[in-house]
Design an enzyme around this catalytic site. Structure first.
Site, PDB file in Angstrom:
ATOM      1  N   ASP A 100       0.842  -1.205   0.000  1.00  0.00           N
ATOM      2  CA  ASP A 100       0.000   0.000   0.000  1.00  0.00           C
ATOM      3  C   ASP A 100       0.878   1.257   0.000  1.00  0.00           C
ATOM      4  O   ASP A 100       0.376   2.376  -0.110  1.00  0.00           O
ATOM      5  CB  ASP A 100      -1.023  -0.008   1.144  1.00  0.00           C
ATOM      6  CG  ASP A 100      -0.391   0.007   2.521  1.00  0.00           C
ATOM      7  OD1 ASP A 100       0.848  -0.083   2.621  1.00  0.00           O
ATOM      8  OD2 ASP A 100      -1.150   0.114   3.517  1.00  0.00           O
ATOM      9  N   SER A 101       2.207   1.058   0.060  1.00  0.00           N
ATOM     10  CA  SER A 101       3.144   2.170  -0.149  1.00  0.00           C
ATOM     11  C   SER A 101       2.914   2.813  -1.508  1.00  0.00           C
ATOM     12  O   SER A 101       3.398   3.920  -1.755  1.00  0.00           O
ATOM     13  CB  SER A 101       4.594   1.662  -0.045  1.00  0.00           C
ATOM     14  OG  SER A 101       4.779   0.510  -0.852  1.00  0.00           O
ATOM     15  N   ASP A 156      -1.023  -6.287  -0.329  1.00  0.00           N
ATOM     16  CA  ASP A 156      -1.022  -5.629   0.977  1.00  0.00           C
ATOM     17  C   ASP A 156      -2.423  -5.100   1.264  1.00  0.00           C
ATOM     18  O   ASP A 156      -2.942  -4.260   0.513  1.00  0.00           O
ATOM     19  CB  ASP A 156      -0.024  -4.458   0.891  1.00  0.00           C
ATOM     20  CG  ASP A 156       0.485  -4.019   2.232  1.00  0.00           C
ATOM     21  OD1 ASP A 156       0.206  -4.691   3.241  1.00  0.00           O
ATOM     22  OD2 ASP A 156       1.197  -2.997   2.261  1.00  0.00           O
ATOM     23  N   LYS A 178      -0.851  -9.551   2.911  1.00  0.00           N
ATOM     24  CA  LYS A 178      -0.132  -9.043   4.084  1.00  0.00           C
ATOM     25  C   LYS A 178      -1.069  -8.106   4.826  1.00  0.00           C
ATOM     26  O   LYS A 178      -1.837  -7.381   4.196  1.00  0.00           O
ATOM     27  CB  LYS A 178       1.134  -8.292   3.682  1.00  0.00           C
ATOM     28  CG  LYS A 178       1.864  -7.671   4.884  1.00  0.00           C
ATOM     29  CD  LYS A 178       3.195  -7.073   4.525  1.00  0.00           C
ATOM     30  CE  LYS A 178       3.124  -5.641   4.051  1.00  0.00           C
ATOM     31  NZ  LYS A 178       2.546  -4.680   5.014  1.00  0.00           N
ATOM     32  N   GLU A 193      -1.191  -5.513   8.582  1.00  0.00           N
ATOM     33  CA  GLU A 193      -0.413  -4.918   9.663  1.00  0.00           C
ATOM     34  C   GLU A 193      -1.089  -5.162  11.011  1.00  0.00           C
ATOM     35  O   GLU A 193      -2.317  -5.162  11.088  1.00  0.00           O
ATOM     36  CB  GLU A 193      -0.297  -3.398   9.445  1.00  0.00           C
ATOM     37  CG  GLU A 193       0.447  -3.010   8.187  1.00  0.00           C
ATOM     38  CD  GLU A 193       0.551  -1.495   7.995  1.00  0.00           C
ATOM     39  OE1 GLU A 193       0.171  -0.727   8.920  1.00  0.00           O
ATOM     40  OE2 GLU A 193       1.013  -1.082   6.913  1.00  0.00           O
ATOM     41  N   GLU A 247       9.357  -4.131  10.919  1.00  0.00           N
ATOM     42  CA  GLU A 247       9.728  -2.811  10.378  1.00  0.00           C
ATOM     43  C   GLU A 247      10.201  -1.884  11.485  1.00  0.00           C
ATOM     44  O   GLU A 247       9.534  -1.707  12.513  1.00  0.00           O
ATOM     45  CB  GLU A 247       8.513  -2.179   9.645  1.00  0.00           C
ATOM     46  CG  GLU A 247       8.849  -0.798   9.097  1.00  0.00           C
ATOM     47  CD  GLU A 247       7.893  -0.287   8.029  1.00  0.00           C
ATOM     48  OE1 GLU A 247       7.021  -1.042   7.567  1.00  0.00           O
ATOM     49  OE2 GLU A 247       8.049   0.892   7.643  1.00  0.00           O
TER      50      GLU A 247
HETATM   51  O1  KIV Z   1       3.501  -1.084   1.773  1.00  0.00           O
HETATM   52  C1  KIV Z   1       4.654  -1.524   1.744  1.00  0.00           C
HETATM   53  O2  KIV Z   1       5.391  -1.358   0.765  1.00  0.00           O
HETATM   54  C2  KIV Z   1       5.127  -2.255   2.919  1.00  0.00           C
HETATM   55  C3  KIV Z   1       6.569  -2.656   2.979  1.00  0.00           C
HETATM   56  C4  KIV Z   1       7.474  -1.513   3.046  1.00  0.00           C
HETATM   57  C5  KIV Z   1       6.833  -3.664   4.027  1.00  0.00           C
HETATM   58  O3  KIV Z   1       4.366  -2.516   3.787  1.00  0.00           O
END
Ligand code: KIV
Length: 264
Positions: free
Chosen positions: A44-45, A83, A113, A115, A182
């Site tokens: 989600d970055s 994510d 993934k 969090e 992280e």
């Molecule tokens: O969103 C993302 O790119 C991440 C990674 C940096 C672990 O969560």
């Protein structure tokens, strides 16, 4: 053959490091796959490095599915992890299962993934029961930046470190196949890594983790708003692209392009 969770567990057992990088579209996912990197995270970055947002919170499920489709279309070997964006899983187990299902059914992701620590253990268990492989993510969790007060190193006090160790074990017990750590002290990441049988993937967590993950645009120098201390820029692609585009403009203005070679 695509790399899947059992392959990562094998790599940990063999003490072979795992490399993970983010990608968000077809051309870059193709390059990542060709590099031999084992895992692509459609993070989600993308909210920050692709959409130009200040943080990841506004990213939607539709945004993520759109980018996942491009990445899975470009790859046949790398494992692709989607994510889960803010509020796609925190609201209920049902929302979490439905949204993770969209990642696998529409985005063709191999895993998801999410969090969080103890508060997401039940969700990890429910996803695992529904045959959705889950990578967990603790330490600095960017979806918690308002509560955490910014992008700060986590687990510095003994209490906070012990809590992270407990949460790591709970997430492993709930069925997570890997764990992102992280922005935590290297010693703590080393302790968690040695106490788990699933691989730990570090970002700002030192070199004792079983693998590392970085954001592609940081690695390639395509994001220059800021570079966290734990990122390494391996190439300055912004400068390369800028000089190519300036040369193109100059050649158009001076009528050097298109030449005969590029004309019919
Ligand atoms: O969103 C993302 O790119 C991440 C990674 C940096 C672990 O969560």
């Amino acid at each position: 053959m695509r790399i899947l969770p059992p392959d990562l567990l094998k790599k940990k057992a063999l003490k072979e490091k795992i490399t993970v990088v983010t990608a968000y579209d077809y051309p870059f996912a193709k390059i990542v796959e060709e590099s031999g990197i084992e895992v692509i995270l459609v993070g989600d970055s993308l909210g920050m490095v692709v959409q130009g947002l200040d943080n990841t919170l506004p990213v939607t499920m539709d945004d993520m599915v759109y980018h996942l489709k491009m990445v899975t279309r470009a790859t046949s070997k790398a494992m692709v992890i989607g994510d889960m964006p803010y509020m796609s899983y925190q609201t209920s187990t049902e929302d979490c299962l439905r949204n993770a299902g969209r990642f696998l059914k529409e985005g063709l992701a191999n895993a998801v993934k999410l969090e969080g620590g103890s508060e997401v253990v039940g969700l990890v268990r429910a996803l695992t029961r529904a045959e959705v492989p889950v990578m967990a993510h603790i330490g600095l969790t960017p979806q918690s930046i308002y509560r955490m007060g910014g992008y700060k190193v986590q687990g510095r006090s003994e209490d906070a470190a012990n809590r992270l160790i407990q949460e790591a074990k709970m997430l492993e017990d709930a069925g997570a196949f890997a764990l992102v750590l992280e922005a935590i002290p290297s010693d703590l990441a080393g302790r968690i890594t040695s106490e788990l049988s699933i691989p730990t993937i570090g970002i700002g967590a030192g070199n004792c983790c079983d693998g590392q993950v970085l954001v592609l645009h940081d690695v390639l120098g395509l994001f220059d708003r800021f570079l966290p201390k734990f990122c390494k820029r391996y190439v300055d692609m912004k400068s390369i692209a800028l000089s190519a585009l300036k040369e193109y403009k100059k050649e158009v203005e001076s009528e050097l392009f298109p030449s005969k070679e590029h004309s019919f």
